[in-house]
Scaffold this active site. Structure first.
Site, PDB file in Angstrom:
ATOM      1  NE  ARG A 238      48.393 -15.952  -5.149  1.00 46.19           N
ATOM      2  CZ  ARG A 238      47.260 -15.325  -5.427  1.00 46.19           C
ATOM      3  NH1 ARG A 238      47.279 -14.150  -6.025  1.00 46.19           N
ATOM      4  NH2 ARG A 238      46.104 -15.862  -5.103  1.00 46.19           N
ATOM      5  CD  GLU A 267      51.525  -9.348  -1.707  1.00 46.71           C
ATOM      6  OE1 GLU A 267      50.398  -9.567  -1.178  1.00 46.71           O
ATOM      7  OE2 GLU A 267      51.702  -9.358  -2.927  1.00 46.71           O
ATOM      8  CG  HIS A 286      47.696  -8.604  -3.472  1.00 41.27           C
ATOM      9  ND1 HIS A 286      48.399  -9.682  -3.019  1.00 41.27           N
ATOM     10  CD2 HIS A 286      46.743  -9.106  -4.297  1.00 41.27           C
ATOM     11  CE1 HIS A 286      47.900 -10.796  -3.542  1.00 41.27           C
ATOM     12  NE2 HIS A 286      46.895 -10.461  -4.333  1.00 41.27           N
TER      13      HIS A 286
END
Length: 325
Positions: A238, A267, A286
């Site tokens: 994370r 993000e 990601h």
């Protein structure tokens, strides 16, 4: 009237076809953009179930308007985007997608480690930009991976899968976790150490920890200063576990050698993000679990969990096991 399901991101038809026969299903269709907050709240007022993404904040406000909500199925292992206690108080099941993405995410994590160590992206860009003029002894020389020391922060299932891959490179494996993982120690010889010892001794520091109040911001400037100058930092967990300004300074000033990042504090990031200006950063958007097979399996698991809860049955993967109390 059929129960109503709202899906917060466009999914392939085959992933939700099992829901359409028994339920009324609607989804946000702009694939690359998260559902606007106003639309999410509007849909929550009439939804019996939500199929959500990590980018969706499912909090008290959502639960207050979602009078009919019975289940929130999150398309992820993590669920820090959901106020789980608030859901439990209302008897709403919160489901996630553990296990099915373990190996896929571990594959990506190790690929990111290798790409950062061997400067793969820099090398590919050199050719694409027509800058490869000749062979030279230290052209884009990176760092060896084999026989080095990997330190894994967070030895859950994905961390253990990363450790297993490290054995193929004859790496020494250190790890730090809230509790010892004796199974991993016995199976592959991983060694449990303190956090300080791990960051000081590891050639590759790999963050696989979940985001909690204890782990938020745990990688500080002081932590990076304690790493080897040749260390590569990899984060596939994370973004908020890292102080990004501290990471930037550590990389820019040569306190560590490089970083491989699949996640960021906020993000998505833009091309103007400071970390992307550094050549010793390998950054990807990601995509830890993003293989076709795994993502389809995750979607089906979410759909199955929704069907089970709406049918009055126990879901396959439940986060708040006390949701019925």
């Amino acid at each position: 009237m059929k129960p109503y399901i709202f899906i917060t991101r466009k999914l392939p038809d085959e992933a939700v076809e099992g829901l359409r026969g028994n339920y009324e299903v609607s989804m946000w269709v702009k694939e690359e953009m998260p559902v606007p907050r106003e639309r999410l709240l509007e849909e929550a007022t009439k939804a019996d179930a939500l199929l959500t993404m990590l980018s969706d904040r499912i909090d008290e406000e959502v639960f207050n308007v979602g009078k009919n909500l019975k289940v929130v199925a999150n398309l992820a292992v993590g669920f820090d985007n959901i106020d789980v206690p608030a859901a439990a108080r209302r008897g709403i099941a919160v489901c996630n997608t553990p296990d099915v993405l373990t190996d896929t995410t571990a594959d990506l994590t190790f690929a990111l480690l290798m790409a950062a160590a061997r400067r793969i992206v820099e090398a590919a860009d050199l050719i694409k930009e027509d800058k490869w003029k000749s062979w030279s002894p230290l052209l884009l020389a990176g760092q060896d991976i084999h026989h080095k020391t990997i330190g894994i922060v967070g030895m859950g299932k994905i961390g253990a899968a990363v450790a297993k891959r490290a054995t193929g490179f004859d790496m020494a494996i250190l790890y730090h976790n809230r509790s010892r993982n004796m199974e991993v120690e016995e199976a592959i010889g991983a060694q449990y150490v303190s956090f300080d010892e791990l960051i000081a001794e590891s050639d590759f520091v790999v963050c696989m920890t979940p985001l909690t109040e204890q782990t938020r911001g745990m990688f500080t400037r002081d932590v990076f200063r304690k790493m080897k100058k040749t260390a590569i930092f990899v984060n596939a967990a994370r973004g908020p576990v890292v102080d990004e300004e501290a990471l930037y300074d550590a990389l820019a000033e040569g306190e560590i050698a490089g970083a491989g990042l699949d996640v960021f504090d906020k993000e998505p990031i833009s091309a103007s993000h400071p970390l992307l200006k550094l050549k010793n950063v390998t950054a990807i958007p990601h995509i830890g679990s993003s293989s076709i097979e795994t993502r389809m399996t995750m979607m089906k698991l979410c759909a199955d969990n929704i069907s089970l809860v709406l049918s009055g049955k126990e879901p396959k993967t439940i986060v708040n096991k006390d949701w019925k109390n």
